[in-house]
Design a protein around this motif. Sequence first.
Motif, PDB file in Angstrom:
ATOM      1  N   GLY A 257      -8.871  -5.575  -0.820  1.00  0.00           N
ATOM      2  CA  GLY A 257     -10.009  -6.830  -0.753  1.00  0.00           C
ATOM      3  C   GLY A 257     -10.857  -5.762   0.106  1.00  0.00           C
ATOM      4  N   TRP A 258     -10.578  -5.346   1.034  1.00  0.00           N
ATOM      5  CA  TRP A 258     -11.472  -4.624   2.117  1.00  0.00           C
ATOM      6  C   TRP A 258     -11.751  -2.961   1.290  1.00  0.00           C
ATOM      7  CZ3 TRP A 258     -13.296  -6.340   6.278  1.00  0.00           C
ATOM      8  CH2 TRP A 258     -12.725  -7.684   6.895  1.00  0.00           C
ATOM      9  N   GLY A 259     -10.880  -2.362   0.636  1.00  0.00           N
ATOM     10  CA  GLY A 259     -11.814  -0.936  -0.022  1.00  0.00           C
ATOM     11  C   GLY A 259     -13.278  -1.516  -1.230  1.00  0.00           C
ATOM     12  N   LEU A 260     -12.493  -2.578  -1.646  1.00  0.00           N
ATOM     13  CA  LEU A 260     -13.765  -2.776  -3.280  1.00  0.00           C
ATOM     14  C   LEU A 260     -14.649  -3.854  -2.321  1.00  0.00           C
ATOM     15  CD1 LEU A 260     -10.745  -3.132  -6.143  1.00  0.00           C
ATOM     16  CD2 LEU A 260     -12.186  -1.195  -5.601  1.00  0.00           C
ATOM     17  N   GLY A 261     -14.270  -4.897  -1.631  1.00  0.00           N
ATOM     18  CA  GLY A 261     -15.570  -5.820  -1.202  1.00  0.00           C
ATOM     19  C   GLY A 261     -16.621  -5.287  -0.345  1.00  0.00           C
ATOM     20  N   ALA A 290     -12.221   4.809  -2.660  1.00  0.00           N
ATOM     21  CA  ALA A 290     -10.536   5.084  -3.102  1.00  0.00           C
ATOM     22  C   ALA A 290      -9.339   4.725  -1.851  1.00  0.00           C
ATOM     23  CB  ALA A 290     -10.031   6.911  -2.420  1.00  0.00           C
ATOM     24  N   VAL A 291      -9.339   3.701  -1.212  1.00  0.00           N
ATOM     25  CA  VAL A 291      -8.463   3.040  -0.415  1.00  0.00           C
ATOM     26  C   VAL A 291      -8.056   1.704  -1.372  1.00  0.00           C
ATOM     27  CG1 VAL A 291      -8.155   1.411   1.704  1.00  0.00           C
ATOM     28  CG2 VAL A 291      -8.984   3.747   1.861  1.00  0.00           C
ATOM     29  N   GLY A 292      -9.374   1.033  -1.754  1.00  0.00           N
ATOM     30  CA  GLY A 292      -9.277  -0.002  -2.482  1.00  0.00           C
ATOM     31  C   GLY A 292      -9.318   0.602  -4.021  1.00  0.00           C
ATOM     32  N   TYR A 293      -8.510   1.594  -4.533  1.00  0.00           N
ATOM     33  CA  TYR A 293      -8.223   1.391  -6.209  1.00  0.00           C
ATOM     34  C   TYR A 293      -6.537   1.773  -5.192  1.00  0.00           C
ATOM     35  CZ  TYR A 293     -12.417   3.168  -8.043  1.00  0.00           C
ATOM     36  OH  TYR A 293     -13.828   3.052  -8.496  1.00  0.00           O
ATOM     37  N   ILE A 294      -6.459   2.241  -4.230  1.00  0.00           N
ATOM     38  CA  ILE A 294      -4.512   2.295  -3.994  1.00  0.00           C
ATOM     39  C   ILE A 294      -4.121   1.064  -4.238  1.00  0.00           C
ATOM     40  CG2 ILE A 294      -3.030   2.375  -2.470  1.00  0.00           C
ATOM     41  CD1 ILE A 294      -4.619   5.245  -1.658  1.00  0.00           C
ATOM     42  N   LEU A 296      -5.425  -1.533  -4.896  1.00  0.00           N
ATOM     43  CA  LEU A 296      -5.767  -2.525  -6.726  1.00  0.00           C
ATOM     44  C   LEU A 296      -4.591  -1.781  -7.857  1.00  0.00           C
ATOM     45  CD1 LEU A 296      -7.735  -4.243  -9.021  1.00  0.00           C
ATOM     46  CD2 LEU A 296      -8.474  -2.918  -8.923  1.00  0.00           C
ATOM     47  N   ILE A 297      -5.051  -0.440  -7.767  1.00  0.00           N
ATOM     48  CA  ILE A 297      -4.048  -0.484  -8.584  1.00  0.00           C
ATOM     49  C   ILE A 297      -2.829  -1.281  -8.055  1.00  0.00           C
ATOM     50  CG2 ILE A 297      -1.537   1.594  -9.471  1.00  0.00           C
ATOM     51  CD1 ILE A 297      -5.146   2.592  -9.005  1.00  0.00           C
ATOM     52  N   GLY A 298      -2.016  -0.815  -6.519  1.00  0.00           N
ATOM     53  CA  GLY A 298      -0.714  -1.264  -5.835  1.00  0.00           C
ATOM     54  C   GLY A 298      -0.659  -2.524  -6.556  1.00  0.00           C
ATOM     55  N   CYS A 299      -1.493  -3.667  -6.334  1.00  0.00           N
ATOM     56  CA  CYS A 299      -1.651  -5.314  -6.598  1.00  0.00           C
ATOM     57  C   CYS A 299      -1.409  -5.776  -7.886  1.00  0.00           C
ATOM     58  CB  CYS A 299      -3.151  -6.054  -6.354  1.00  0.00           C
ATOM     59  SG  CYS A 299      -3.261  -5.724  -4.072  1.00  0.00           S
TER      60      CYS A 299
END
Length: 398
Positions: A257-261, A290-294, A296-299
């Motif tokens: 949420g924070w990384g991509l938002g 990159a934090v958002g990618y982690i 997103l992939i984890g979710c």
Amino acid sequence: MAHTTLASPDVTETRLPLLDVLRGAAILGTLMTNVWIFASPGSEWGVLQGGLNPPDPVADPSAANIAESLFRFLADGKFLSLLTILFGVGLAIQYDSAARRGEPWPGRYPRRAAFLFLEGTVHFVLVFAWDVLMGYAVTALLVARLLARSEKVRRAAMWTAGGLHLTLIGLLTLRSLARPESGPAAGLDPAAVRLYAEGGYLDQIAFRLGHAPALRIEPVFSFGLLVFLFLLGVRLHRAGAFAASADGRRIRVRMAGWGLGLGLPLGAAAALGGPDFFVLGRYGIAPLIAVGYIGLIGCALDRFRVPGAGALGSVGRTALSCYVGQNLLCMLLCYGIGLGLADRLGGSGPWWVMGLWAGVGLVLVAASRLWLRRFERGPLEAVQHWALSSLGPRRPRP
């Protein structure tokens, strides 16, 4: 600094599958950026002369320009930051492993870092100038020492390194904005263009060695960011961000949420702002995405059966071999010492470059899966394990 014997923390021996998938995504994602270097005139040297020449989808909103811009935006700096964070996670796992065995820290780790630096040097000289392994090895030596210090010391080092890095890229961005508009760019060095299109392999090696200070400038410039991301990986690992637990899932949701938002809108604004914001986008905003990618992939892996996750995991388990292998394949396909596709297809549009990425990626996936059916480690991982094991065990001090 004296060696420190650790009390064993509450850790688990279980391999974390999410980390393998993330490593695989990071390896293939870095190729999404590097493939444009191989395909551009002047290749490695052309990067420093503006030879990558990204399109302007606003001025020319053609399908090819939009596809290339999106492809580059999703990758540039993001997966390299992801790979750097994961390297910090790996370092924390090795620390925990030493703690379980009651061994001193950093113990033999400096030997591992020295061997990684040697691998990176060979990779730089023989294959690809924009190697990341040498910078990781130097950063790992510093961060390994910090792991034996208190959480307060690590937190101070992390935010100091991050603050200094942001100050540097902020000053460079302001300088770029304040610089008066100049005339036409000098353009690419014709000798370098001919070297990669027609020159011999030994000539390319000599060129890399002769221009090593300039070609090795990125890890020096981004050293503060490397330290920050290494320590961020340590913190995420200690917080359980990669664990198959309720707390881990909650952390991954917040990361996404924070990384991509925040990251995606800021990154898009920097990309549309033009070359003056390139440094800010690649070295300032990309780590946030990159934090958002982690997350997103984890979710996605938490909630769904994701097609291709096993394939990414195979690449992740052979990450070092695949990283070197993809650059070696691109060198043989794009340079004049091989098929010379960069010269033969140059100016024909971006589709063949994206197709090259997909083709090399499929080769890596297939090769890694076939290799792991018979062997426990990738080929370069096995060489590394053998070399480090041959140094002999080191008994912990009381």
